[in-house]
Design a protein around this motif. Sequence first.
Motif, PDB file in Angstrom:
ATOM      1  N   MET A   1      81.103 -52.992 -16.061  1.00 45.75           N
ATOM      2  CA  MET A   1      82.440 -53.568 -16.134  1.00 45.75           C
ATOM      3  C   MET A   1      83.317 -52.993 -15.035  1.00 45.75           C
ATOM      4  O   MET A   1      83.200 -51.808 -14.680  1.00 45.75           O
ATOM      5  N   ASN A   2      84.206 -53.832 -14.521  1.00 44.60           N
ATOM      6  CA  ASN A   2      85.188 -53.383 -13.548  1.00 44.60           C
ATOM      7  C   ASN A   2      85.978 -52.212 -14.146  1.00 44.60           C
ATOM      8  O   ASN A   2      86.430 -52.273 -15.287  1.00 44.60           O
ATOM      9  N   GLU A   3      86.140 -51.124 -13.373  1.00 47.02           N
ATOM     10  CA  GLU A   3      86.807 -49.922 -13.874  1.00 47.02           C
ATOM     11  C   GLU A   3      88.232 -50.205 -14.326  1.00 47.02           C
ATOM     12  O   GLU A   3      88.699 -49.685 -15.345  1.00 47.02           O
ATOM     13  N   LEU A   4      88.934 -51.052 -13.558  1.00 47.62           N
ATOM     14  CA  LEU A   4      90.312 -51.392 -13.907  1.00 47.62           C
ATOM     15  C   LEU A   4      90.348 -52.168 -15.224  1.00 47.62           C
ATOM     16  O   LEU A   4      91.229 -51.945 -16.061  1.00 47.62           O
ATOM     17  N   ARG A  22      97.114 -56.999  -8.763  1.00 49.04           N
ATOM     18  CA  ARG A  22      95.966 -57.726  -8.197  1.00 49.04           C
ATOM     19  C   ARG A  22      96.136 -59.235  -8.395  1.00 49.04           C
ATOM     20  O   ARG A  22      95.874 -60.028  -7.507  1.00 49.04           O
ATOM     21  N   VAL A  23      96.574 -59.612  -9.587  1.00 48.52           N
ATOM     22  CA  VAL A  23      96.754 -61.031  -9.911  1.00 48.52           C
ATOM     23  C   VAL A  23      97.813 -61.668  -9.020  1.00 48.52           C
ATOM     24  O   VAL A  23      97.667 -62.795  -8.552  1.00 48.52           O
ATOM     25  N   GLN A  31      92.375 -61.279  -5.064  1.00 52.14           N
ATOM     26  CA  GLN A  31      92.209 -62.449  -5.916  1.00 52.14           C
ATOM     27  C   GLN A  31      90.823 -62.490  -6.549  1.00 52.14           C
ATOM     28  O   GLN A  31      90.672 -62.853  -7.716  1.00 52.14           O
ATOM     29  N   ARG A  32      89.811 -62.099  -5.789  1.00 54.77           N
ATOM     30  CA  ARG A  32      88.448 -62.055  -6.336  1.00 54.77           C
ATOM     31  C   ARG A  32      88.374 -61.029  -7.468  1.00 54.77           C
ATOM     32  O   ARG A  32      87.792 -61.294  -8.525  1.00 54.77           O
ATOM     33  N   GLU A  33      88.964 -59.849  -7.243  1.00 54.49           N
ATOM     34  CA  GLU A  33      88.929 -58.812  -8.272  1.00 54.49           C
ATOM     35  C   GLU A  33      89.725 -59.253  -9.499  1.00 54.49           C
ATOM     36  O   GLU A  33      89.336 -58.982 -10.642  1.00 54.49           O
ATOM     37  N   ALA A  34      90.854 -59.944  -9.273  1.00 54.07           N
ATOM     38  CA  ALA A  34      91.675 -60.424 -10.390  1.00 54.07           C
ATOM     39  C   ALA A  34      90.888 -61.394 -11.267  1.00 54.07           C
ATOM     40  O   ALA A  34      90.941 -61.319 -12.503  1.00 54.07           O
ATOM     41  N   GLU A  36      87.689 -61.500 -11.577  1.00 54.87           N
ATOM     42  CA  GLU A  36      86.654 -60.712 -12.238  1.00 54.87           C
ATOM     43  C   GLU A  36      87.232 -59.996 -13.466  1.00 54.87           C
ATOM     44  O   GLU A  36      86.633 -60.015 -14.551  1.00 54.87           O
ATOM     45  N   ILE A  37      88.402 -59.383 -13.296  1.00 58.24           N
ATOM     46  CA  ILE A  37      89.045 -58.670 -14.408  1.00 58.24           C
ATOM     47  C   ILE A  37      89.371 -59.629 -15.542  1.00 58.24           C
ATOM     48  O   ILE A  37      89.084 -59.359 -16.714  1.00 58.24           O
ATOM     49  N   LEU A  38      89.974 -60.773 -15.211  1.00 57.64           N
ATOM     50  CA  LEU A  38      90.353 -61.741 -16.235  1.00 57.64           C
ATOM     51  C   LEU A  38      89.139 -62.239 -17.006  1.00 57.64           C
ATOM     52  O   LEU A  38      89.180 -62.403 -18.228  1.00 57.64           O
ATOM     53  N   THR A  39      88.042 -62.493 -16.300  1.00 61.11           N
ATOM     54  CA  THR A  39      86.820 -62.964 -16.961  1.00 61.11           C
ATOM     55  C   THR A  39      86.293 -61.927 -17.938  1.00 61.11           C
ATOM     56  O   THR A  39      85.860 -62.259 -19.051  1.00 61.11           O
ATOM     57  N   GLU A  40      86.378 -60.657 -17.539  1.00 57.13           N
ATOM     58  CA  GLU A  40      85.829 -59.582 -18.373  1.00 57.13           C
ATOM     59  C   GLU A  40      86.685 -59.279 -19.601  1.00 57.13           C
ATOM     60  O   GLU A  40      86.167 -58.776 -20.608  1.00 57.13           O
TER      61      GLU A  40
END
Length: 323
Positions: A1-4, A22-23, A31-34, A36-40
Amino acid sequence: MNELARKLLDGDRAALARAITRVESTRAEHQREAREILTEVMDATGRAWRIGLTGVPGVGKSTLIEALGKHLTGQGKRVAVLAVDPSSSRTRGSILGDKTRMGELATDPHAFIRPSPAAGTLGGVAKKTRESMLLCEAAGYDVVIVETVGVGQSETVVADMVDVFVALMLPGAGDELQGIKKGILELAEILFVNKAEGENEKRARRAARDLEAALHLFAPASPNWNPVVLTGSALERTNIDTLWETIEKHREALEGAGELEQRRRGQQVRWLWSLVEEAVLSRFRSDEGVRSAAPALEEAVAKGTLPASEAAERLIRARTGPD
């Protein structure tokens, strides 16, 4: 999982703030990381009360949010406030002063306040307010309040992302009902006439009666709820408990009829297509052929030598990217 994402799910306020950054960022890697975070964290969303709050500047939105927020944290609830500040049309700058206007709530360990610039977005909401709301829910906040700019833009945007839409009114509103936007009365599910203190109390009661009469002219936003008009004072914190009790009754009515789940599903689908439209327009504008043809076509439209409809068709034909 993404650490954030992991820290956010643990309720880390700093992680939530970084995730929202990030969002809101326009950088591709952010944007890519955002995404990823939202999906997780999606499985942890959807449990909070989503409240939209609108009203003209000076009606006391920030004061009411602080009063309501302290009332809720006093009950053991965690409250997140997404406060949207108006942006300059020239500089795109924004003061972002909501934390200073909610000093007591800003220092409450059970509250989180995130000011964001509207940057010209319709509805007086920041471009990424929906995503920020989901992140707040994933971080464990029980109530998410979206404070809008309240400058007469499309309140439909706000109403289409929350469970209940609350409109704040001034005590003198009853005297100038013809000046009240029809859209607010059609969308508002709870109207709260603020500043009902001292000499204003009688004016507030009169405004409430006039608003109740005016509401009979419109079909309610929900078939399972008739709009309620309340009076109170955010400054003196009177009837704040009644406001929350009314919000609770609204949720019970919608949940009992199965409307709340249906409403949220519809909002999610409309959000999907709004993001698709935004992405398509962004890619169209960045197309090499469009960027090359646009200046001359814009100038012709500005001078009145070419109709906008023809210019638009030529821009579409100028696109060099894949269909």
